[in-house]
Design an enzyme around this catalytic site. Structure first.
Site, PDB file in Angstrom:
ATOM      1  NE  ARG A  22      -3.259   2.518 -11.110  1.00 14.24           N
ATOM      2  CZ  ARG A  22      -3.153   4.001 -10.494  1.00 14.24           C
ATOM      3  NH1 ARG A  22      -2.788   4.596 -11.437  1.00 14.24           N
ATOM      4  NH2 ARG A  22      -3.390   4.072  -9.445  1.00 14.24           N
ATOM      5  CB  CYS A  69     -15.956   0.825 -29.854  1.00 13.40           C
ATOM      6  SG  CYS A  69     -15.280   0.821 -31.718  1.00 13.40           S
ATOM      7  CD  GLU A  70     -16.786   1.270 -23.090  1.00  8.11           C
ATOM      8  OE1 GLU A  70     -17.293   1.619 -22.105  1.00  8.11           O
ATOM      9  OE2 GLU A  70     -16.583   0.007 -23.482  1.00  8.11           O
ATOM     10  CE1 TYR A 106      -1.752  -3.892  -8.094  1.00  7.33           C
ATOM     11  CE2 TYR A 106      -0.865  -1.823  -7.540  1.00  7.33           C
ATOM     12  CZ  TYR A 106      -1.102  -3.100  -7.234  1.00  7.33           C
ATOM     13  OH  TYR A 106      -0.515  -3.648  -5.926  1.00  7.33           O
ATOM     14  N   GLY A 129       0.870  -1.345   0.081  1.00  5.69           N
ATOM     15  CA  GLY A 129      -0.100   0.027   0.057  1.00  5.69           C
ATOM     16  C   GLY A 129       0.796   1.060  -0.024  1.00  5.69           C
ATOM     17  N   PRO A 143       5.222  -4.855  -0.442  1.00  7.94           N
ATOM     18  CG  PRO A 143       7.523  -4.164  -0.732  1.00  7.94           C
ATOM     19  CD  PRO A 143       6.491  -5.178   0.143  1.00  7.94           C
ATOM     20  N   GLY A 144       4.351  -3.433  -3.624  1.00  5.29           N
ATOM     21  CA  GLY A 144       4.153  -3.606  -4.872  1.00  5.29           C
ATOM     22  C   GLY A 144       4.224  -2.422  -5.732  1.00  5.29           C
ATOM     23  NE  ARG A 145      -0.509   1.949  -5.733  1.00  2.26           N
ATOM     24  CZ  ARG A 145      -1.251   1.781  -6.708  1.00  2.26           C
ATOM     25  NH1 ARG A 145      -1.467   2.481  -7.820  1.00  2.26           N
ATOM     26  NH2 ARG A 145      -2.501   1.056  -6.164  1.00  2.26           N
TER      27      ARG A 145
HETATM   28  C1  LIG Z   1      -2.509  -8.506   0.059  1.00  4.07           C
HETATM   29  C2  LIG Z   1      -2.191  -7.483  -0.785  1.00  4.07           C
HETATM   30  N1  LIG Z   1      -0.648  -7.270  -0.426  1.00  4.07           N
HETATM   31  C3  LIG Z   1      -0.181  -6.362  -1.143  1.00  4.07           C
HETATM   32  C4  LIG Z   1      -0.568  -5.604  -2.073  1.00  4.07           C
HETATM   33  C5  LIG Z   1       0.086  -4.525  -2.853  1.00  4.07           C
HETATM   34  O1  LIG Z   1       0.094  -3.245  -2.490  1.00  4.07           O
HETATM   35  P1  LIG Z   1       0.697  -2.094  -3.316  1.00  4.07           P
HETATM   36  O2  LIG Z   1       0.946  -2.510  -4.455  1.00  4.07           O
HETATM   37  O3  LIG Z   1      -0.038  -0.802  -2.930  1.00  4.07           O
HETATM   38  O4  LIG Z   1       1.818  -1.952  -2.400  1.00  4.07           O
HETATM   39  C6  LIG Z   1      -1.791  -5.840  -2.497  1.00  4.07           C
HETATM   40  C7  LIG Z   1      -2.437  -5.002  -3.359  1.00  4.07           C
HETATM   41  O5  LIG Z   1      -3.904  -4.928  -3.918  1.00  4.07           O
HETATM   42  C8  LIG Z   1      -2.817  -6.740  -2.059  1.00  4.07           C
HETATM   43  O6  LIG Z   1      -4.007  -6.998  -2.168  1.00  4.07           O
END
Ligand SMILES: Cc1ncc(COP(=O)(O)O)c(C=O)c1O
Length: 438
Positions: free
Chosen positions: A315, A358-359, A387, A239, A277-279
């Site tokens: 997004r 087409c949207e 994402y 997050g 972490p991802g984003r």
């Molecule tokens: C269970 C869980 N962990 C981690 C993440 C990664 O979140 P972020 O990309 O915001 O760090 C998500 C994203 O939806 C998630 O559902």
């Protein structure tokens, strides 16, 4: 922080010009910077070093195998939410024992795959799921570890589609039910619940909701400890924000300043902390590269119609998300010093930057001031590494974009552009075998 910058009027990723990539690979194309990914991972690791966390990259944010291989090679585990993501993680060289597995709808087939692969931790999302995991583990004779996903009922102040830690959500178990569940499941031989998991939402720009959620989780752990139930794992989920606008997101340090003091003593007493972490690792590391197919006027509006829109990057239309967009080779003098909603530069023209689908909802930006563009110009959509490709789709039978990973002065295609043949290959009736489950 990222490695996309203008040199002599042209946009570069690290040492490679975006035009060179476009000419060689075509557009639409996702371009990722290896250096940015590794630097972001390093920063999270350094900020949280006092907790020695198990860092599990969230595969859903950017599941390309080469990116996963890069991140796994740098020592991270993976956060997966499906059998498919687990297979990707393993294919990229990450052992299942370094993976945590969340997701509200794990099927028996997926649970069996995870158990047989030796999953590190199930993040259990419901009482029924626990029963299913425990039954499968017993049937296979493979005991496993789990953490209960709680929803701590905090407001992450983010888009409602990505708020996941409030009381009435499909994710996890509310705090009252959680206490009952943890007492009832305690000591289970086949699925040992060792801790708590949470993921409150994404992106969360203010560290305060983490503090609130952690305090609630620790209070629950303390209550259970009084009953003789000791939990040794706390998974904080993901997050952390990304810079869609320059300087928008706190640095990893700012989150750590709030989180570390809450957990330091507990870690000294044996608590294991997990981050997902991802984003914050990949968003700023990726740009979507597009070509302008046509420009046109309609009423008072000026459109730049690109070779991809919500099919490549969902997004903006799905979350109303802002992505900074700029030509890869703008006219002299219109190089932005920062990525802002309203750049103050000469000669900008308000455009609707749209895709070919087409949207009417197929847009990347509406009413956006950018340098004037013409047919054949290229546009860079920034902060698209998370994402982006992972939510890309084939609407209007649009083949999926290519992906490229830049490393210094060179780049490699890490996902070939889909061909029309690829697109229909699963639909050639007569050649199809049943594929209910692998
Ligand atoms: C269970 C869980 N962990 C981690 C993440 C990664 O979140 P972020 O990309 O915001 O760090 C998500 C994203 O939806 C998630 O559902």
């Amino acid at each position: 922080m990222d490695h996309f910058h203008f040199i002599n009027g042209a946009l570069y990723c690290e040492g490679v010009s975006m035009d060179e990539i476009a000419e060689s690979v075509g557009t639409p194309c996702y371009v990722y910077s290896r250096a940015t990914i590794l630097e972001h991972l390093r920063r999270v690791r350094a900020a949280f070093e006092p907790l020695s966390p198990w860092i599990c990259f969230s595969v859903k944010s950017c599941p390309n195998l080469s990116i996963l291989r890069l991140i796994s090679g740098a020592g991270a585990g993976m956060d997966v939410v499906s059998g498919g993501e687990l297979c990707r993680a393993m294919e990229a060289g990450c052992s299942a024992s370094k993976c945590v597995y969340a997701g509200v709808g794990k099927t028996d087939h997926e649970i069996e795959l995870a158990l047989r692969s030796g999953i590190g931790l199930f993040n259990v999302e419901s009482e029924q799921e626990f029963e299913a995991i425990a039954a499968c583990a017993e049937r296979l004779g493979i005991p496993c570890d789990g953490a209960l996903r709680i929803n701590p009922d905090v407001d992450p102040k983010t888009h409602r589609y990505t708020s996941t830690g409030n009381r009435e959500t499909k994710f996890g178990v509310d705090l009252v039910r959680a206490a009952d569940f943890l007492r009832a499941s305690h000591g289970h031989h086949w699925c040992r619940i060792r801790g708590l998991h949470m993921h409150i939402g994404s992106p969360v720009y203010d560290p305060t909701p983490y503090e609130q959620a952690i305090r609630k989780a620790l209070a629950l752990m303390d209550t259970l400890r009084d009953d003789g139930i000791v939990l040794d794992t706390l998974d904080l989920g993901g997050g952390f924000g990304a810079d869609y606008i320059t300087g928008q997101s706190p640095a990893a340090d700012a989150y750590a300043q709030v989180i570390v003091p809450l957990l330091e003593d507990r870690v000294r007493d044996g608590l294991r902390v997990i981050l997902e972490p991802g984003r914050s690792i990949v968003a700023n590391a990726g740009v979507l590269l597009l070509s302008v197919v046509y420009t046109k006027q309609s009423g008072d509006r000026t459109f730049a119609i690109c070779d991809a829109g919500m099919n490549a990057l969902l997004r903006p239309s799905h979350y109303d998300a802002f992505h900074f967009i700029w030509p890869t080779r703008p006219a002299a003098g219109v190089i932005p010093a920062a990525r802002t909603m309203e750049p103050e530069l000469p000669g900008l023209v308000v455009h609707d930057i749209v895709g070919p689908l087409c949207e009417t909802g197929d847009f990347l930006a509406l009413g956006r001031s950018i340098p004037v563009v013409a047919r054949g110009d290229r546009l860079a959509v920034f902060t698209a590494g998370a994402y982006g490709m992972s939510m890309a789709n084939r609407y209007n039978s649009s083949p999926l974009p290519a992906e490229v990973l830049v490393d210094g002065d060179s780049f490699e295609i890490v996902r070939a552009r889909e061909t029309y043949d690829d697109m229909v290959s699963h639909e050639r009736v007569g050649e199809l075998a049943p594929a209910i489950a692998e």
